[in-house]
Design an enzyme around this catalytic site. Structure first.
Site, PDB file in Angstrom:
ATOM      1  N   GLY A  83       0.720  -1.268   0.068  1.00  0.00           N
ATOM      2  CA  GLY A  83       0.023  -0.082   0.115  1.00  0.00           C
ATOM      3  C   GLY A  83       0.745   0.996  -0.085  1.00  0.00           C
ATOM      4  N   LEU A  84       0.309   2.328   0.369  1.00  0.00           N
ATOM      5  CA  LEU A  84       0.857   3.568   0.228  1.00  0.00           C
ATOM      6  C   LEU A  84       2.077   3.514   0.975  1.00  0.00           C
ATOM      7  CD1 LEU A  84      -1.872   6.225  -0.095  1.00  0.00           C
ATOM      8  CD2 LEU A  84      -0.053   5.740  -1.633  1.00  0.00           C
ATOM      9  N   HIS A  88     -16.115   4.089  12.573  1.00  0.00           N
ATOM     10  CA  HIS A  88     -16.475   5.000  11.668  1.00  0.00           C
ATOM     11  C   HIS A  88     -17.993   5.406  11.485  1.00  0.00           C
ATOM     12  CE1 HIS A  88     -16.787   7.705   8.196  1.00  0.00           C
ATOM     13  NE2 HIS A  88     -15.560   7.674   8.063  1.00  0.00           N
ATOM     14  N   ARG A 141     -20.147  14.554   5.512  1.00  0.00           N
ATOM     15  CA  ARG A 141     -20.384  15.481   6.653  1.00  0.00           C
ATOM     16  C   ARG A 141     -19.502  16.841   6.476  1.00  0.00           C
ATOM     17  NH1 ARG A 141     -18.654  12.393  11.052  1.00  0.00           N
ATOM     18  NH2 ARG A 141     -17.847  10.885   9.738  1.00  0.00           N
TER      19      ARG A 141
END
Lengths: 250, 678
Positions: free
Chosen positions: B14-15, B257, B273
């Site tokens: 991944g990153l 979350h 939001r």
């Protein structure tokens, strides 16, 4: 996606006919195997295949990662058409569903194919990265500016998830192994549009200005129809071909 | 025995992993990345809403800087974070955005002039400055004082991962796709690499390296309801834990979350939001202002998730056949905004719910989302107990999130930690004393041990079903180690998980097919996952206070006097059924921001005995020093912790640097890209 007239409702049985083959097993021969499940509300092919693996046949091979339609892992042939399994609702394609691995890509087993290897080779060949005009940017300083419209246009082409559906649906890719596919041509369009990339049309012509590149496209354009991200592939292929033709005739 | 040698072995594509490998490679060290899946399919991809960096380009971000980002992050962490690491992070985040801008990330940009936005349910017109035109835009996110979240529509992680994965290809870094590290090779003090299984052929290979780095993301799949990808099973955490030497920090800190789509748990971004979306209940009432008048929907995630569950408990949830949920309303943002800036949300609603978020409300309920805990490291990313082992990103605990991380700080952390730890890995490899002399017998033993573990499952006569035990574990975690925790539930969870761990030693398989064998994969991952679940549940049971995302109904106060410390879990013996817990105190006397009220959430907590004195000291220094950089240095010097190349200030529209001297003509970095003229 067209909706069948007799959509399965919750509780009704659905049947999945799945292409099975394990290349690692010398006794394995390709065949279709049928599994029966009960339709549940909101059931996706991710839910259905996971249930088959957990309860009916633990050896079934398939690939899911994000299961939210954003990573591109689960491309497969769904009733003969390439698509993302994770976001396909069984009620939209059932009650009889036929699943097969994507063609063109190397088969790992059952519904799992090696799109990663193919995509990496394509990226290396087309050099799908920004070829920066200067070696170093000073990252302490304010970034180079870009028009907001251009940034959005770049993102639209950058939304490709390399799922391989366009390649699996491509007539040329079936006939020539070295064809870069709509995914490759779209990448060229994306970097050509990017002012941060120092390459010229002559440079791009070097990598896609032949029959394995943009001139190999027969304009059947199934790629455009099956792209799960609705990328404007038809327009991009036509555009890049026009640019490349112009160069070729010089 | 097959052996692969390299300088740097990065586990996870991944990153964070990619960026570490790029850093090491640019310093002349060969790196190999191991990844369960093609790098671009990693879970970094799923970051939607954006990356926090205090650029302060948008008008609502004016006045933002490292100090504000620092305070927001520490408050978000409920003072659990290492404040020096937070400083390192906030100073590097703007540099990371700018580096990625140069690498091709199509960051959404600012247009000068008026635009209409939704703030607190109202349409408002704001005016962007001429001087900001074309710079990287920011949006609002939870728990932040300024609009700080840089974004690419709502596909931020996707665009970042494309750019960084392609950069790794440009730098010729091999990614060994569909491989899995089963165990770290170590002698109790030095890590030498890993035993790795090929997920296509099933064969084992030993990868040996001077430095080994874990960047495998989170462990959300120990829960039933999670936004995490199916590959986020915490195997990187687990192989570190199984060394018995490396420790996991704060595993009980688990973020939920607020807006997982109900019931599938697929994430819709906090950007909903941030851009003005509202949470509503069964009566269509916007309830968050009743609970959190200050930040409303944009309090930190732990607070919003708790308030949502509290509201459901009051009978205000929407009933459905899968249980109760609440509504997320983004219809007020308008079709154009949703179809351009919240495009992925639009697609997700369309495909998974069959609804149109420009017209319909979205069914949401909190879902497990982020693992704050991870492999405990120094600010350099190196394990303090196992030399040569590094970790970065969600898999690490260095520790910038404490007990709750802010939205947009995670994807930012991946690249920032990748930049910083990548440099430190290169430094480590540069030091002559760190050449690894490989004990080949040890390597052979580790490979043999892993092979025999697999054979025992594959050929043994066990009768337990791995999928069934795994489902029970996930159920226990979601039901008993969730948002609201009690001693009674946690005790039960720990007991039940221990029983599952014992049962997991007798797994049997139904399929012995050669090759990948997905059933075998589920089976051998089960035991490590149960150990992680026990680290979470036992850590939560033992921590008798509430802090950030860890909320004990029976101990609702934050207790700085007793619990301002980091949990360290180790797994000493294979026969153990519980982790060994230790604690590491946080030093209030060195904090730049001493503990206090977060600005949202609970206002009552038990003070640490050092807080008042340190607070007075900080106040006095603030009065005595006007310059913010000098003040920061006097309060808590940290810059020496950053690699030299990453030190220095960040330019902003309101804080321009003097013009740069004319650039010297430099060769471009792509040496292999020279076209011959025809």
């Amino acid at each position: 996606m067209s909706t069948p007239q007799n959509q399965p409702t919750s509780g009704q049985k659905i049947r999945l006919r799945i292409m099975r083959f394990n290349p690692a097993d010398p006794t394995s021969v390709p065949h279709l195997q049928t599994f029966q499940l009960e339709q549940t509300e909101g059931m996706t092919l991710f839910v259905a295949l996971t249930e088959i693996r957990e309860k009916l046949d633990p050896s079934l091979q398939f690939d899911f990662v994000c299961r939210a339609g954003i990573c591109g892992s689960c491309g497969m042939m769904i009733n003969g058409r390439p698509g993302l399994a994770c976001r396909t609702l069984t009620k939209n394609v059932g009650p009889e569903i036929t699943l097969a691995p994507l063609p063109v890509f190397e088969l790992i087993g059952d519904l799992s194919v090696d799109t990663g290897k193919w995509m990496r080779a394509m990226s290396e060949r087309l050099e799908t990265w920004v070829h920066m005009k200067q070696a170093e940017v000073d990252i302490q300083r304010i970034e180079e500016r870009m028009e907001p419209e251009l940034a959005e246009e770049l993102y639209l082409l950058d939304r490709c998830i390399e799922c391989g559906c366009c390649v699996a649906g491509c007539g040329t890719a079936r006939m020539r192994e070295d064809f870069v596919g709509a995914v490759g041509i779209n990448k060229i369009a994306r970097f050509r549009l990017d002012p941060r990339d120092g390459r010229t049309d002559e440079d791009f012509y070097e990598v896609i200005g032949d029959d394995s590149g943009v001139f190999g496209c027969m304009s059947l354009l199934a790629c455009h129809d099956v792209c799960p991200k609705d990328l404007p592939l038809q327009a991009q292929i036509a555009f890049i071909r026009r640019k490349m033709v112009k160069l070729g005739w010089k | 025995m097959k052996i692969v040698y390299t300088d740097v072995l990065v586990i996870g594509g991944g990153l964070a992993g990619l960026r570490m490998a790029i850093g090491a490679k640019r310093r002349g060290h060969d790196a190999i990345i191991l990844s369960l899946v093609p790098a671009k399919r990693s879970h970094s991809k799923a970051a939607q809403g954006g990356m926090q960096a205090s650029l302060g380009n948008v008008i609502k971000g004016q006045g933002d800087n490292e100090d504000v980002h620092f305070e927001d992050t520490v408050r978000g962490s409920d003072w659990g974070a290492d404040q020096e690491v937070v400083r390192m992070f906030v100073n590097t985040a703007p540099k990371a955005v700018r580096e990625l801008a140069a690498w091709g990330v199509p960051w959404s940009r600012i247009r000068r002039g008026d635009r209409e936005v939704v703030i607190n349910g109202q349409k408002v017109t704001i005016t962007e400055r001429d001087s900001a035109h074309g710079t990287v835009a920011q949006r609002d996110f939870g728990g932040t004082k300024k609009w700080r979240t840089c974004y690419v529509a709502d596909g931020t992680g996707h665009a970042m991962l494309n750019a960084v994965a392609d950069r790794a290809i440009a730098e010729s870094i091999p990614v060994h796709e569909r491989t899995e590290a089963l165990a770290l090779i170590h002698d109790g003090s030095r890590c030498y690499g890993a035993v790795v299984r090929d997920l296509i052929t099933g064969k084992l290979t030993a990868y040996l390296a001077k430095a080994t780095a874990i960047a495998t993301g989170g462990a959300g799949r120990i829960y039933r309801v999670t936004t995490n990808a199916v590959i986020c099973e915490g195997m990187g955490h687990a192989i570190a834990l199984e060394t018995g030497v490396a420790a996991l920090g704060n595993m009980e800190a688990v973020q939920f979350h607020p807006t997982g789509i109900f019931p599938a748990g697929i994430l819709v971004t906090e950007g909903c939001r941030g851009d003005g979306g509202l949470l509503k209940d069964a009566d269509g009432h916007r309830f968050m202002p009743d609970y959190e008048p200050e930040k409303k929907e944009l309090a930190s995630r732990d607070v919003v998730s708790r308030r949502m569950e509290e509201h459901i408990k009051k009978g205000k949830g929407v009933k459905s056949r899968f249980g109760e949920h609440l509504w997320l309303d983004i219809t007020l943002l308008g079709e154009h905004h949703i179809k351009h800036n919240l495009r992925e949300v639009y697609e997700i609603c369309h495909y998974f719910l069959g609804t149109d978020p420009t017209k319909d409300l979205i069914a949401v309920r909190p879902a497990q989302h982020y693992t704050m805990g991870g492999v405990r490291t120094n600010p350099t990313g190196e394990s303090p107990t196992l030399k040569g082992l590094f970790a970065a990103g969600e898999a690490a605990c260095w520790d910038m999130h404490g007990f709750n991380r802010l939205g947009g700080n995670s994807v930012a952390e991946t690249v920032v930690a990748g930049m910083i730890v990548g440099e430190y890995i290169a430094d480590f490899c540069d030091r002559p004393g760190n050449d690894a002399s490989i004990p080949t017998g040890l390597v052979r033993d580790f490979v043999a041990r892993e092979q025999s573990r697999l054979d025992r499952i594959l050929l043994g006569s066990g009768t337990e079903d791995a999928s069934a035990i795994r489902a029970q574990m996930q159920e226990i975690m979601t039901e008993k180690v969730g948002i609201f925790r009690t001693g009674k539930d946690l005790k039960q969870a720990v007991d039940e998980l221990q029983k599952l761990l014992v049962r997991s030693r007798r797994i049997g398989l139904r399929s012995r097919a050669p090759g990948a064998n997905p059933e075998l994969v589920t089976a051998y991952r089960l035991r490590p996952m149960l150990k992680l679940a026990l680290c979470v549940a036992y850590g939560a049971l033992t921590r008798t206070e509430s802090r950030g995302a860890h909320f004990r109904e029976d101990f609702p106060r934050r207790d700085d006097a007793a619990w301002l410390k980091r949990t360290l879990a180790t797994w000493k013996n294979e026969t153990d059924t519980l982790p060994t817990l230790g604690y590491e105190a946080l030093d209030v006397k060195r904090m730049e921001l001493p503990p206090g009220w977060r600005g949202y959430g609970a206002k009552d907590y038990t003070h640490h005995p050092d807080t008042a004195a340190r607070q007075a000291e900080v106040e006095a220094k603030k009065k005595a020093t006007a310059d913010r950089f000098e003040l920061q240095r006097t309060l808590m010097p940290y810059e020496q912790l950053l690699p030299e190349t990453l030190r220095g200030r960040n330019e902003r529209i309101d804080d321009r640097f003097p013009p740069a001297p004319p650039a010297e003509a430099k060769e471009a970095r792509e040496p292999d890209f020279v076209w011959e003229s025809e």
